[in-house]
Motif scaffolding. Structure first.
Motif, PDB file in Angstrom:
ATOM      1  N   GLU A 237       0.826  -1.211   0.000  1.00 13.71           N
ATOM      2  CA  GLU A 237       0.000   0.000   0.000  1.00 13.71           C
ATOM      3  C   GLU A 237       0.863   1.267   0.000  1.00 13.71           C
ATOM      4  O   GLU A 237       0.585   2.227  -0.711  1.00 13.71           O
TER       5      GLU A 237
ATOM      6  N   ASP B  36      -6.828  -2.894  -4.196  1.00  8.32           N
ATOM      7  CA  ASP B  36      -6.064  -3.728  -3.272  1.00  8.32           C
ATOM      8  C   ASP B  36      -6.681  -5.125  -3.245  1.00  8.32           C
ATOM      9  O   ASP B  36      -7.889  -5.268  -3.401  1.00  8.32           O
TER      10      ASP B  36
ATOM     11  N   ARG C  61       4.889  -5.182   8.697  1.00  8.74           N
ATOM     12  CA  ARG C  61       3.779  -4.951   9.610  1.00  8.74           C
ATOM     13  C   ARG C  61       4.005  -5.659  10.939  1.00  8.74           C
ATOM     14  O   ARG C  61       3.746  -5.107  12.003  1.00  8.74           O
TER      15      ARG C  61
HETATM   16 MG   LIG Z   1      -2.278  -3.843   1.906  1.00 11.61          MG
END
Ligand SMILES: [Mg+2]
Ligand SMILES: Nc1ncnc2c1ncn2[C@@H]1O[C@H](COP(=O)(O)OP(=O)(O)OP(=O)(O)O)[C@@H](O)[C@H]1O
Length: 484
Positions: A182, A246, A365
């Protein structure tokens, strides 16, 4: 009276010595005046005196004010120029403004009037500088602070982003979960000529399939129960900007053909509508699914795949770029210290070694979440618990890179590839197959030599009978790291 050093410096370029004499007499409380009698001396003094502002006479013997202005164009950080003109010189004033003068004052002038002009010109310049500074800061934070990483893999990604962003090509961003797809999409948009227009994200997996079509293309009043008024879809909202599709791998088959048509024709019809709506939208999509497999299983249209994939941007998993881990970790320490008003110090070397050695199934993440917890609890020693209780790639289904390159070329990924072989999934290319096996063998041998020599690279290169330089290159290529 302010100190001399706080005075704004004004360079007066005028063949009439009375001008600077008068100004000096009337305005020396606020300004320090330097004077030059002709253009040549004036231009030299711009460099030697570094004035804040220049007062320039239009009519001078030798080099005219306009010529001086012309020469000043080439001076870096040129100060603002206020022209001094007689009444008969209107045409030249116009010309001077075209050549970059900021203001003009007619002769004969009132001393106070000059003071006001000088102050307002300098104020304006200060403001302009501040705005430029702020814009720079903003774009720096947008472009670079967001996309952290100095590893070779990330450099390649960044290079590709820079090359592709200005084009209209569709970009398919691929990478495991949490690798920054992203962020990459937003960076592509921010660096494109569409940056000032909307960036609209649609998460194809999060929106129920019945609603996805209406979400993407909008609907007309009464198109279905609950459609009380006409609504624009995301494609319309993204007009002139970028739409980010996405999790495109989750797009239902029924919708794929409508999407393909919308992309090809740059127009579509709202749900329940009849008229065509034209849009100009750049399409960036992302997936962590193996789309080639989905195509083989008839779950994804191959024509749509090629449309969306004019360029592939592959994001390397975090375990293939361990050098980025310290950078990212401390970046997140800063971010969450600020956010939660904590003051966890930078991660210690010992903890960092543990982080670097972990294999990060959830990629950046997951690392971010770890650091967030450490900051919130103000304790980096919880790292052991976190690592112990977190899944690693061994227990996760592994991401099939399937020929997708990171940035432009796949390099360090090689080590993690299995050497077991199935032509149905790996393909029949003999060269690709041999390259992979060789790379695997090579990296294992290098690692063994490095371990044997206690990571003495010179000794290891002798043992391997290759040059020191090529050993360093290969260590980087295979992403080998000393584990202490
Ligand atoms: Mg993503
Ligand atoms: N290179 C990077 N520099 C700084 N932060 C990053 C970087 N890559 C990822 N992150 C951070 O990691 C988190 C995950 O990134 P992002 O949402 O872009 O991943 P993703 O690939 O879209 O994941 P998913 O497939 O799960 O949707 C975000 O909070 C993001 O800010």
């Amino acid at each position: 009276m302010p100190r001399k050093s706080e005075h704004l410096k004004v360079l007066v370029i005028d063949d009439d010595p009375n001008v600077s004499w008068m100004l000096n007499k009337g305005l020396s409380d606020d300004f320090e005046f330097k004077s030059a009698r002709d253009g040549i001396e004036g231009i030299q003094m711009v460099t030697t005196e570094a004035p804040d502002i220049i007062l320039l006479d239009i009519k001078m013997p030798g080099m005219s004010g306009l010529e001086v202005l012309e020469k000043l164009q080439k001076v870096e950080n040129r100060p603002d120029v206020v022209m001094l003109s007689g009444h008969a010189e209107t045409e030249m004033v116009v010309e001077a403004m075209k050549r970059g003068a900021s203001e003009f004052i007619r002769k004969p002038f009132e001393i106070e009037e000059v003071g006001i002009h000088l102050k307002s010109t300098i104020e304006r310049r200060k403001l302009k500088k501040e705005v430029v500074g702020l814009q720079k800061e903003l774009s720096a934070s947008r472009e670079y602070n967001m996309f952290i990483g100095e590893s070779e893999g990330m450099e390649k990604v960044r290079e590709l982003v820079d090359q592709v962003a200005p084009s209209e090509l569709t970009v398919l961003i691929r990478g495991e979960s949490g690798t920054g797809k992203e962020i990459a999409a937003r960076t592509l948009h921010n660096k494109s000529p569409r940056a000032k227009k909307p960036f609209v994200k649609v998460n194809c997996a999060a929106i129920p399939r019945d609603l996805l079509e209406a979400e993407l293309f909008g609907y007309e009043k009464g198109a279905f129960t609950g459609a009380h008024k006409t609504k624009q879809g995301r494609f319309e909202i993204a007009n002139k900007g970028t739409i980010f599709l996405d999790e495109i791998g989750d797009m239902p088959m029924e919708l794929q053909s409508k999407l393909l048509q919308a992309i090809e024709q740059q127009e579509f019809v709202r749900v329940g509508g009849v008229s065509n709506i034209r849009v100009d939208v750049r399409i960036v999509s992302a997936t962590n699914k193996n789309l080639e497999e989905a195509i083989a299983q008839k779950k994804f249209r191959d024509d749509l795949f090629y449309r969306l994939n004019e360029i592939t941007l592959g994001l390397p998993p975090l375990r293939h770029r361990p050098n980025d881990i310290p950078l990212l970790a401390n970046h997140f320490v800063d971010r969450y210290n600020k956010m939660y008003k904590k003051s966890l110090p930078d991660i210690s070397a010992e903890t960092m070694r543990k982080l670097v050695g972990f294999d990060w199934a959830g990629n950046v993440r997951q690392l971010e979440n770890f650091i967030k917890q450490m900051v919130v609890r103000n304790d980096e020693s919880i790292v052991d618990d976190l690592l112990l209780t977190s899944p690693n790639t061994a227990s996760q289904p592994s991401y099939e890179t399937n020929g997708v390159s990171y940035g432009v070329a796949m390099t360090s990924a090689v080590e993690n590839f299995s050497t077991s072989f199935d032509p149905e999934t790996d393909g029949y290319s003999l060269k690709a197959r041999v390259d992979k096996v060789v790379a695997k063998e090579e990296s294992q041998l290098i690692r063994a030599a490095l371990t044997k020599t206690n990571w003495n690279r010179r000794k290891a290169s002798q043992l391997l009978e290759i040059s020191y330089r090529s050993l360093l290159y290969k260590i980087k290529e295979y992403g080998l790291n000393e584990v202490k």
